[in-house]
Write an enzyme that holds these catalytic residues in place. Structure first.
Site, PDB file in Angstrom:
ATOM      1  N   GLY A 164      11.115   0.595  -5.815  1.00 19.40           N
ATOM      2  CA  GLY A 164      10.789   1.989  -6.092  1.00 19.40           C
ATOM      3  C   GLY A 164      10.844   2.816  -4.832  1.00 19.40           C
ATOM      4  O   GLY A 164      11.120   2.317  -3.742  1.00 19.40           O
ATOM      5  N   GLY A 200       8.820   6.413  -3.038  1.00 15.59           N
ATOM      6  CA  GLY A 200       7.792   7.442  -3.101  1.00 15.59           C
ATOM      7  C   GLY A 200       7.976   8.405  -1.950  1.00 15.59           C
ATOM      8  O   GLY A 200       8.979   8.346  -1.231  1.00 15.59           O
ATOM      9  N   GLY A 201       7.001   9.264  -1.736  1.00 16.67           N
ATOM     10  CA  GLY A 201       7.072  10.225  -0.653  1.00 16.67           C
ATOM     11  C   GLY A 201       7.074   9.569   0.713  1.00 16.67           C
ATOM     12  O   GLY A 201       7.570  10.116   1.687  1.00 16.67           O
ATOM     13  N   PHE A 202       6.543   8.367   0.798  1.00 15.71           N
ATOM     14  CA  PHE A 202       6.454   7.628   2.045  1.00 15.71           C
ATOM     15  C   PHE A 202       7.762   6.938   2.406  1.00 15.71           C
ATOM     16  O   PHE A 202       8.013   6.640   3.552  1.00 15.71           O
ATOM     17  CB  PHE A 202       5.355   6.564   1.948  1.00 15.71           C
ATOM     18  N   GLY A 203       8.594   6.609   1.409  1.00 10.12           N
ATOM     19  CA  GLY A 203       9.803   5.829   1.618  1.00 10.12           C
ATOM     20  C   GLY A 203      10.012   4.883   0.460  1.00 10.12           C
ATOM     21  O   GLY A 203       9.512   5.112  -0.637  1.00 10.12           O
ATOM     22  N   VAL A 224      10.129   0.863  -1.390  1.00  9.09           N
ATOM     23  CA  VAL A 224       9.475  -0.439  -1.441  1.00  9.09           C
ATOM     24  C   VAL A 224      10.513  -1.458  -1.909  1.00  9.09           C
ATOM     25  O   VAL A 224      11.234  -1.215  -2.884  1.00  9.09           O
ATOM     26  CB  VAL A 224       8.262  -0.439  -2.399  1.00  9.09           C
ATOM     27  N   ASP A 243      -6.302   8.938  -3.422  1.00  6.41           N
ATOM     28  CA  ASP A 243      -5.028   9.080  -4.138  1.00  6.41           C
ATOM     29  C   ASP A 243      -4.947   8.068  -5.274  1.00  6.41           C
ATOM     30  O   ASP A 243      -3.914   7.460  -5.505  1.00  6.41           O
ATOM     31  CB  ASP A 243      -3.853   8.905  -3.167  1.00  6.41           C
TER      32      ASP A 243
END
Length: 187
Positions: free
Chosen positions: A38, A40-43, A45, A156
């Site tokens: 997947g 996300g905003g972080f990068g 996985v 979160d």
């Protein structure tokens, strides 16, 4: 340490958890798209497997995100300090060159949102399993807020940050926004 991250000194006490980039590249088949779980905003996985056959999940933080540095530091310094059956376990990290990687236990059933919003998977959520999931999330939060030697507020918590293991036990994940509070702090 092989890389630098602003206040890397705070990570030094967790240096025993540091993995080398080569072993992570090997485990994830050089971060292949086929292993991507997947984004996300972080990068992104990625799923990986070490040579000892241990499955892992590797969170690869975006290289251009200043917020990523803060989230990386949060996860390494906070998550490494606690263990509970309802919290995803941080196995280690890699801070090499401009790579910031977090290595977690692999949780095979993905996140709770995959079950809630998928009509087929939703059928696996009978009342007993829903109760078990809710109870497990509550136990994890109780540990973070009251029972741990550190008082941590997640900040979160949502269905995409609740991972489900093979027995549908919930594990709270993604502590990038988490904050550490003093034991007597109420706000």
């Amino acid at each position: 340490m092989k890389g630098k991250l602003g206040e890397a000194d705070e990570i030094l006490d967790t240096e025993a958890l540091q993995f080398d980039l080569g072993s992570i590249r090997t485990a994830t088949n050089n971060f292949s798209e086929a292993n991507k779980l997947g984004r996300g905003g972080f990068g992104a996985v990625y799923r990986g497997r070490f040579l000892n056959q241990e499955d892992i999940a590797v969170k690869r933080l975006s290289k251009d995100s200043a917020q990523g540095d803060i989230e990386f530091k949060n996860e390494v310094t906070l998550v490494a300090k606690f263990q509970h059956r309802n919290l995803v376990r941080l196995l280690g990290f890699c801070l090499e060159g401009n790579e910031r990687l977090l290595i977690y236990e692999f949780v095979p059933n993905a996140s709770l949102d995959h079950f809630i919003f998928d009509p087929t998977r939703r059928t696996h959520l009978d009342w007993d399993s829903r109760y078990k999931i809710i109870f497990g999330i509550g136990r994890g939060l109780l540990y973070l807020h009251e029972d741990s030697h550190l008082k941590i507020i997640h900040r979160d918590l949502n269905a995409s940050n609740i991972l489900l293991d093979v027995e549908m036990q919930p594990k709270i994940a993604d502590f990038g926004m988490a904050r550490l509070f003093d034991l007597d702090q109420t706000r």
